[in-house]
Design a protein around this motif. Structure first.
Motif, PDB file in Angstrom:
ATOM      1  N   ASN A  46       9.075  56.927  43.901  1.00  0.00           N
ATOM      2  CA  ASN A  46       8.830  57.609  45.163  1.00  0.00           C
ATOM      3  C   ASN A  46       9.238  59.074  45.132  1.00  0.00           C
ATOM      4  O   ASN A  46       9.446  59.679  46.176  1.00  0.00           O
ATOM      5  N   TYR A  47       9.381  59.656  43.910  1.00  0.00           N
ATOM      6  CA  TYR A  47       9.611  61.093  43.821  1.00  0.00           C
ATOM      7  C   TYR A  47       8.463  61.724  43.049  1.00  0.00           C
ATOM      8  O   TYR A  47       7.645  61.034  42.433  1.00  0.00           O
ATOM      9  N   SER A  48       8.406  63.045  43.078  1.00  0.00           N
ATOM     10  CA  SER A  48       7.254  63.763  42.550  1.00  0.00           C
ATOM     11  C   SER A  48       7.077  63.518  41.052  1.00  0.00           C
ATOM     12  O   SER A  48       7.995  63.749  40.262  1.00  0.00           O
ATOM     13  N   GLU A 106       6.662  67.495  36.138  1.00  0.00           N
ATOM     14  CA  GLU A 106       7.686  67.296  37.165  1.00  0.00           C
ATOM     15  C   GLU A 106       8.544  68.532  37.241  1.00  0.00           C
ATOM     16  O   GLU A 106       8.407  69.441  36.428  1.00  0.00           O
ATOM     17  N   ASN A 107       9.426  68.601  38.242  1.00  0.00           N
ATOM     18  CA  ASN A 107      10.289  69.764  38.375  1.00  0.00           C
ATOM     19  C   ASN A 107      11.243  69.904  37.190  1.00  0.00           C
ATOM     20  O   ASN A 107      11.692  71.001  36.875  1.00  0.00           O
ATOM     21  N   HIS A 120      -1.813  60.821  41.096  1.00  0.00           N
ATOM     22  CA  HIS A 120      -0.806  61.255  42.064  1.00  0.00           C
ATOM     23  C   HIS A 120      -1.467  61.579  43.398  1.00  0.00           C
ATOM     24  O   HIS A 120      -2.678  61.797  43.473  1.00  0.00           O
ATOM     25  N   ASN A 141       5.831  61.548  53.992  1.00  0.00           N
ATOM     26  CA  ASN A 141       6.875  62.253  53.233  1.00  0.00           C
ATOM     27  C   ASN A 141       6.199  63.212  52.264  1.00  0.00           C
ATOM     28  O   ASN A 141       6.039  62.898  51.075  1.00  0.00           O
ATOM     29  N   GLU A 144       6.803  65.875  50.567  1.00  0.00           N
ATOM     30  CA  GLU A 144       7.424  66.642  49.498  1.00  0.00           C
ATOM     31  C   GLU A 144       6.964  66.102  48.136  1.00  0.00           C
ATOM     32  O   GLU A 144       7.195  64.946  47.805  1.00  0.00           O
ATOM     33  N   GLY A 145       6.337  66.944  47.347  1.00  0.00           N
ATOM     34  CA  GLY A 145       5.926  66.555  46.010  1.00  0.00           C
ATOM     35  C   GLY A 145       4.663  65.719  45.980  1.00  0.00           C
ATOM     36  O   GLY A 145       4.011  65.473  47.004  1.00  0.00           O
ATOM     37  N   VAL A 173       3.508  62.064  44.580  1.00  0.00           N
ATOM     38  CA  VAL A 173       4.084  60.812  44.101  1.00  0.00           C
ATOM     39  C   VAL A 173       3.102  60.054  43.207  1.00  0.00           C
ATOM     40  O   VAL A 173       1.883  60.200  43.305  1.00  0.00           O
TER      41      VAL A 173
END
Length: 296
Positions: free
Chosen positions: A3-5, A25-26, A256, A262, A264-265, A267
Motif C-alpha cells: 500500500n505504498y508507492s 520508488e522514492n 500501478h 489515499n 500519495e504515490g 500503489v
C-alpha cells in the motif's frame, strides 16, 4: 498487496520458488520485493547502494527496471534520467547471480542524444525465435532493435525500428497463439488525482509490427484497445508488468495506479487478464476492488 508507492513494476520467478518484483520508488536504488503467491510481498533490499548505483546521468533517478534471466545471470535493464531530461536520459544494464542481488552495474547501453531518439526510457527485453531484442520509448515513438547473444550490447549494424506512435510509453510485448500483443500506457503518469494514465493494447503477427486495434487501425497512428482505465476508486492505471501465469493457467498483470482515497504515490495493483476472440481484457476494464487470488 503493498500500500505504498511502487510504480513501473517488473517481475520474475526465481529458482527458489519466490517471485521477485522490481520497481521505481522514492528509494534511490531500486527496491526489490518477493512473494510466493503474488499477493503477500516482503521487501528484501535494493538492487544498488549509494556507492554501487549507476552514475552515467550524475543527478538522474533510476526508473522502470526490466528484469530477465539470460543464461545464468539475472539481467536488469533500467532507465536513468532527470525529470525533463529527454535528450540526456538513457538505458543501462546491471547483472546479478541471484534475483535479490547484489547487482553489478555494467553502465550505459545508450543515451537519447547518442542515437538521436528523444526520451529513451522504459526498456523491455524479449527473446524470440532464438534472438534477443530490446524495446523502449516514451511519447516520442516506441522503438526496438536486436541485441547480442548475451543481451548486454546492441547488435552491430542492427536497425532501430519504430513500431508504435508517440502516444505510448511503458512497453511490454507478450506472445500468445501466433500473435504478439503490445501493451503500453497512454496519458499522464504522475500528476496525482489528475493522472490520466491508461493501459492499452494492440496486436501483430510479427514482433516488429504492424500492431493494430480490433478495427485494423495501426498503433503507429496511435490506435489501440483500452485494457484498464480509471474508476471511481483509482485513477492513472498504467505501466504494466510481464504477465504471470498461475497453476490454473490464469494470467495476471501488475501495474500501478493512484488511490482516490489515499492519493500519495502510485500503489502496486494486480488484475487477472482474460482472453476472448484473440484479445486480452480485464473484467470491468478498470482496477478490481476484490478478486480471487492466483493459485500456486
Amino acid at each position: 498487496m503493498i500500500n505504498y508507492s511502487l510504480p513501473d513494476p517488473s517481475i520474475i520467478e526465481g529458482e527458489d520458488g519466490y517471485f521477485y518484483l522490481y520497481a521505481t520508488e522514492n528509494i534511490r536504488n531500486l527496491p526489490i520485493h518477493r512473494s510466493k503467491d503474488l499477493v503477500h510481498w516482503n521487501f528484501v533490499g535494493t538492487a544498488f547502494t549509494d556507492k554501487t548505483r549507476p552514475a552515467f546521468e550524475p543527478k538522474g533517478g533510476l526508473w522502470a527496471p526490466d528484469i530477465n534471466k539470460i543464461g545464468d545471470k539475472y539481467v536488469m535493464y533500467y532507465s536513468m534520467s532527470t525529470w525533463g531530461g529527454e535528450w540526456t536520459c538513457g538505458i543501462g544494464i546491471a547483472t546479478a547471480d541471484k534475483p535479490e542481488g547484489p547487482f553489478t552495474d555494467l553502465g550505459k547501453l545508450f543515451r537519447s542524444n547518442e542515437i538521436k531518439i528523444q526520451n529513451c526510457i522504459d526498456p523491455f527485453y524479449i527473446e524470440d525465435n532464438g534472438k534477443k531484442y530490446l524495446f523502449w520509448g516514451s511519447f516520442h515513438g516506441i522503438y526496438g532493435t536486436e541485441l547480442t547473444e548475451d543481451g548486454l550490447s546492441l547488435k552491430k549494424d542492427a536497425p532501430i525500428v519504430q513500431i508504435a506512435g508517440d502516444a505510448y510509453e511503458g512497453t511490454y510485448i507478450h506472445k500468445r497463439d501466433g500473435y504478439y500483443y503490445l501493451f503500453a500506457s497512454i496519458g499522464r503518469c504522475c500528476e496525482g488525482l489528475k493522472s490520466t494514465y491508461t493501459t492499452v493494447v494492440g496486436r501483430s503477427k510479427n514482433l516488429f509490427g504492424p500492431y493494430v486495434d480490433k478495427k485494423g487501425l495501426s498503433m503507429s497512428d496511435n490506435h489501440h484497445e483500452i485494457l484498464i482505465q480509471k474508476s471511481k476508486e483509482f485513477v492513472g492505471p498504467g505501466h504494466n508488468s510481464e504477465l504471470v501465469t498461475d497453476k490454473k493457467g490464469n494470467d495476471w498483470m501488475f501495474y500501478h495506479a493512484v488511490s482516490v482515497a489515499n492519493p500519495e504515490g502510485r500503489v502496486l495493483m494486480m488484475d487477472r487478464v482474460q482472453w476472448k476472440g484473440g484479445w486480452p481484457f480485464v473484467k470491468g476494464t478498470s482496477p478490481s476492488l476484490k478478486a480471487a487470488a492466483p493459485k500456486f
